[in-house]
Motif scaffolding. Structure first.
Motif, PDB file in Angstrom:
ATOM      1  N   SER A   1       0.831  -1.207   0.000  1.00 43.75           N
ATOM      2  CA  SER A   1       0.000   0.000   0.000  1.00 43.75           C
ATOM      3  C   SER A   1       0.862   1.252   0.000  1.00 43.75           C
ATOM      4  CB  SER A   1      -0.903  -0.007   1.232  1.00 43.75           C
ATOM      5  OG  SER A   1      -1.458   1.276   1.433  1.00 43.75           O
TER       6      SER A   1
ATOM      7  N   GLU B   1      -0.328   3.956   1.024  1.00 47.79           N
ATOM      8  CA  GLU B   1      -0.916   4.803   2.061  1.00 47.79           C
ATOM      9  C   GLU B   1      -0.187   4.751   3.399  1.00 47.79           C
ATOM     10  OE1 GLU B   1      -5.045   3.723   2.228  1.00 47.79           O
ATOM     11  OE2 GLU B   1      -5.286   4.151   0.084  1.00 47.79           O
ATOM     12  N   LYS B   2       0.789   3.879   3.533  1.00 44.27           N
ATOM     13  CA  LYS B   2       1.442   3.749   4.838  1.00 44.27           C
ATOM     14  C   LYS B   2       2.767   4.497   4.925  1.00 44.27           C
ATOM     15  CE  LYS B   2      -0.656  -0.665   6.047  1.00 44.27           C
ATOM     16  NZ  LYS B   2      -0.363  -2.059   6.406  1.00 44.27           N
TER      17      LYS B   2
ATOM     18  N   LYS C   1      -4.582  -2.791   5.632  1.00 39.09           N
ATOM     19  CA  LYS C   1      -4.774  -1.401   6.074  1.00 39.09           C
ATOM     20  C   LYS C   1      -4.281  -1.181   7.493  1.00 39.09           C
ATOM     21  CE  LYS C   1      -9.049  -0.586   3.466  1.00 39.09           C
ATOM     22  NZ  LYS C   1     -10.485  -0.705   3.685  1.00 39.09           N
TER      23      LYS C   1
END
Ligand SMILES: [Zn+2]
Ligand SMILES: [Zn+2]
Length: 360
Positions: free
Chosen positions: A213, A215-216, A352
């Motif tokens: 991801s 997003e991290k 997530k």
């Protein structure tokens, strides 16, 4: 009667229900949980990758306060803040005699016991990975109970019980990262974030976080990553590009998938070390050809519970916390209740966030 999260059978949804706990018998301690982290191993118990006697109360990364103690328990008293060690060592087996307490043959001997009963029908319940921390209270063997060192907040202390011992140990005990070395960490979950912080504490000159991801990145950089790579088929090449075409000195794999283990190994320099922390399934076959094993001269090691001795490592970790080098709260991306554990599992499967922490 207390609330608890019960795994009834492999593949079944968790049941949040009331359970009856006994008073602590000889050598046992009753604990009121303050917090429990949701670890990938809890998910692995529900999907059958790891197996323990069921039905069982899950949760193995917990901290709380001693409510009462049974006969013969002297190292803690009611009111003490404690962290749970889900893999206590027996002191008698071959591994223990070598000082490799993380490999104790009897670490999960307690998992088969009936330690509590379902309130609705009186049926037997097992304690998952020994400590059954997904419950408002639990009753555990005294050798799973360690006092929380001064200066560590009780809710943060829960993380010490699995994610932090594992990530810190992977860097300091298994890979033995030296100051100035370069490190790549695969998988930015709870353990990955602890590993990144441990690499920073070890004085690594470059700490590269890798995750599927994008997003991290911010989370990883806050934990000490100097570089961030979104996983692709070019990951090993990208990492060589970030390290003067050499590859990293050390790779730590926190995922447990064949492709990630293979990529981690390929991303190290000639003579580099790869430590595998992630727990994969039997279907994950990693292949190497004989010539490359010779040519690259690399080391690939498994790592259990960070190759840690919790009673020796907790005081060291507490020193890092008090000095501000280790930020336990930075691992936590979600505060939840027992009812939210299934959705925390979903987030984990979707890759997530970092650690979800159940607060009681
Ligand atoms: Zn764990
Ligand atoms: Zn042992």
């Amino acid at each position: 009667m207390v609330r608890a999260a019960v795994c009834t059978a492999v593949g079944s949804p968790l049941e949040i229900t009331d359970i009856d706990l006994p008073e602590p018998g000889p050598g046992q301690v009753r604990i009121k949980l303050a917090a429990a982290g949701v670890c990938h191993s809890d998910l692995s118990l529900t999907n059958g990758t790891m197996r323990v006697p069921l039905p069982a109360v899950l949760g193995h990364e917990g901290a709380g306060t001693v409510v009462s103690v049974g006969d013969g328990v002297t190292h803690v008293v009611p009111g003490d803040a404690v962290v749970l060690n889900w893999a206590p060592s027996c002191g008698d087996c071959h591994a223990c005699s070598l000082g490799e307490v993380w490999l104790c043959a009897n670490a999960l001997a307690g998992a088969g016991a009936v330690y509590a009963r379902r309130a609705s029908d009186g049926s037997d319940l097992h304690p998952g990975l020994n400590v059954a921390a997904f419950a408002e209270e639990t009753v555990v063997a005294a050798n799973t109970v360690l006092r929380v060192p001064d200066g560590v907040p009780l809710t943060d202390a829960a993380l010490l019980g699995c994610a932090v011992l594992t990530g810190y140990g992977a860097v300091h005990h298994s890979a033995r990262v030296q100051e100035g070395e370069t490190v790549a960490v695969y998988g930015v979950g709870g353990v990955g974030l602890a590993t990144l912080q441990a690499a920073r504490i070890a004085g690594a000159s470059k700490v590269i976080a890798v995750d599927v991801s994008s997003e991290k990145e911010e989370l990883a950089r806050r934990a000490g990553a100097t570089d961030y790579v979104v996983a692709s088929e070019n990951t090993a090449r990208e990492i060589r590009g970030l390290t003067g075409k050499q590859g990293v000195d050390v790779a730590v794999e926190c995922v447990g998938r064949a492709v990630t283990i293979r990529t981690a190994w390929e991303s190290t320099r000639r003579g580099g070390r790869t430590t595998v922390v992630g727990i994969g399934g039997k279907d994950q076959q990693v292949t190497f050809n004989a010539l490359e094993l010779f040519h690259w001269g690399r080391t690939l090691s498994g790592c259990v519970y960070g190759n840690s001795n919790p009673s020796e490592d907790l005081p060291v970790l507490a020193d890092h916390v008090r000095a501000g080098r280790l930020d336990l709260s930075a691992l936590v991306t979600e505060h939840i209740t027992l009812n939210d554990i299934p959705s925390a599992f979903d987030n984990m499967l979707a890759g997530k966030g970092g650690r979800a922490l159940v607060l009681f």
